[in-house]
Write an enzyme that holds these catalytic residues in place. Structure first.
Site, mmCIF file in Angstrom:
data_model
loop_
_atom_site.group_PDB
_atom_site.id
_atom_site.type_symbol
_atom_site.label_atom_id
_atom_site.label_comp_id
_atom_site.label_asym_id
_atom_site.label_seq_id
_atom_site.Cartn_x
_atom_site.Cartn_y
_atom_site.Cartn_z
ATOM 1 N N GLY A 160 0.844 -1.224 -0.228
ATOM 2 C CA GLY A 160 -0.005 0.018 -0.095
ATOM 3 C C GLY A 160 0.777 1.233 0.149
ATOM 4 N N ASP B 36 -5.356 2.090 10.378
ATOM 5 C CA ASP B 36 -6.852 1.714 10.589
ATOM 6 C C ASP B 36 -7.052 1.188 11.925
ATOM 7 O OD1 ASP B 36 -9.342 1.490 9.363
ATOM 8 O OD2 ASP B 36 -8.916 -0.648 8.984
ATOM 9 N N THR B 37 -7.080 0.082 12.173
ATOM 10 C CA THR B 37 -7.227 -0.754 13.528
ATOM 11 C C THR B 37 -5.732 -0.526 14.253
ATOM 12 O OG1 THR B 37 -6.209 -2.918 13.000
ATOM 13 C CG2 THR B 37 -8.661 -2.713 12.760
ATOM 14 N N ARG C 218 -4.529 1.019 -7.274
ATOM 15 C CA ARG C 218 -3.578 1.447 -6.559
ATOM 16 C C ARG C 218 -2.880 2.544 -7.174
ATOM 17 N NH1 ARG C 218 -2.270 -1.988 -2.334
ATOM 18 N NH2 ARG C 218 -2.583 -4.095 -2.586
HETATM 19 P P1 IMP Z 1 -4.583 -1.757 10.192
HETATM 20 O O1 IMP Z 1 -3.857 -3.115 10.632
HETATM 21 O O2 IMP Z 1 -6.222 -2.399 10.439
HETATM 22 O O3 IMP Z 1 -4.378 -0.515 10.678
HETATM 23 O O4 IMP Z 1 -4.838 -1.877 8.494
HETATM 24 C C1 IMP Z 1 -3.914 -1.379 7.683
HETATM 25 C C2 IMP Z 1 -4.113 -1.772 6.428
HETATM 26 O O5 IMP Z 1 -5.315 -2.122 6.102
HETATM 27 C C3 IMP Z 1 -3.651 -0.531 5.479
HETATM 28 O O6 IMP Z 1 -2.111 -0.659 5.301
HETATM 29 C C4 IMP Z 1 -4.570 -1.141 4.147
HETATM 30 O O7 IMP Z 1 -3.507 -1.928 3.449
HETATM 31 C C5 IMP Z 1 -5.621 -1.611 4.794
HETATM 32 N N1 IMP Z 1 -6.591 -0.758 4.711
HETATM 33 C C6 IMP Z 1 -7.251 -0.070 5.889
HETATM 34 N N2 IMP Z 1 -8.213 0.690 5.625
HETATM 35 C C7 IMP Z 1 -8.380 0.681 4.100
HETATM 36 C C8 IMP Z 1 -9.087 1.586 3.104
HETATM 37 O O8 IMP Z 1 -9.707 2.318 3.781
HETATM 38 N N3 IMP Z 1 -8.839 1.450 1.907
HETATM 39 C C9 IMP Z 1 -7.756 0.382 1.558
HETATM 40 N N4 IMP Z 1 -7.175 -0.439 2.417
HETATM 41 C C10 IMP Z 1 -7.461 -0.038 3.690
HETATM 42 MG MG MG Z 2 -1.155 -1.779 4.102
#
Ligand code: IMP
Ligand code: MG
Length: 176
Positions: free
Chosen positions: A43, A102-103, A164
């Site tokens: 990403g 995100d999380t 992307r």
């Molecule tokens: P986390 O571990 O939940 O913080 O996830 C982070 C990863 O989830 C990011 O690096 C993205 O690859 C994916 N992700 C989270 N939210 C989105 C979104 O709104 N669009 C696309 N990918 C997302």
């Molecule tokens: Mg990611």
């Protein structure tokens, strides 16, 4: 069948402005330090490419790939390191770069993993931050834009296997 239309959330111009500011801030904060950027694939590859070109001090650039069980769009909390950076980061000041926080599960796991490599410091730079979604206590040190709980696409962020390469960030909105 529901039809969707793209709503631009962060335009190319906004992205370019923020990256210039982030690059300047990082360059002055890390002046005289041994900056080591760890870019989280896939990403963050586009954001990283833009950000490092806005940084005007010496920088080592490395990449890491993680995978989490469950859906691609949401982390499950069990994060695996698929591709790692070098084993010893003694003396380096690490900046983890990601597309979106995100999380926080991914970032928390990556940070803990890198801590074991003995760096001088570790900080986090994420282009987008969705604080309302956080499941663990992770705060970015540098952020491009804070956004609401929306599924966003483009500028490195995928929609399935695609999108992307879209140069701006958008959300799909259902047409009434
Ligand atoms: P986390 O571990 O939940 O913080 O996830 C982070 C990863 O989830 C990011 O690096 C993205 O690859 C994916 N992700 C989270 N939210 C989105 C979104 O709104 N669009 C696309 N990918 C997302
Ligand atoms: Mg990611």
């Amino acid at each position: 069948m529901t039809k969707f239309r793209k709503r631009v959330l962060v335009s190319e111009e906004q992205i370019a402005d923020r990256i210039k500011q982030l690059g300047q801030k990082i360059s002055s904060d890390y002046e005289g330090k041994k900056l080591y950027v760890v870019s989280l694939l896939k990403g963050s590859f586009i954001f990283t490419a833009d950000l490092v070109r806005a940084i005007h001090i010496p920088v080592v650039i490395d990449f890491m790939t993680t995978s989490s069980y469950g859906h691609d769009e949401t982390s499950s909390g069990r994060v695996q390191i698929v591709h790692d950076v070098r084993g010893d980061l003694t003396g380096y000041d690490v900046l983890i770069v990601d597309d979106i926080l995100d999380t926080g599960y991914t970032m928390q796991a990556v940070k803990a993993h890198l801590q074991n490599k003995n760096p001088n410091s570790i900080q986090i730079c994420t282009f987008l931050d969705k604080p309302s979604r956080r499941k663990v206590d992770v705060t970015p040190d540098y952020t491009g834009e804070v956004i609401e709980d929306l599924f966003v696409v483009g500028y490195g962020l995928n929609y399935g296997d695609y999108e992307r390469n879209i140069p701006y960030i958008y959300v799909n909105e259902p047409i009434q």
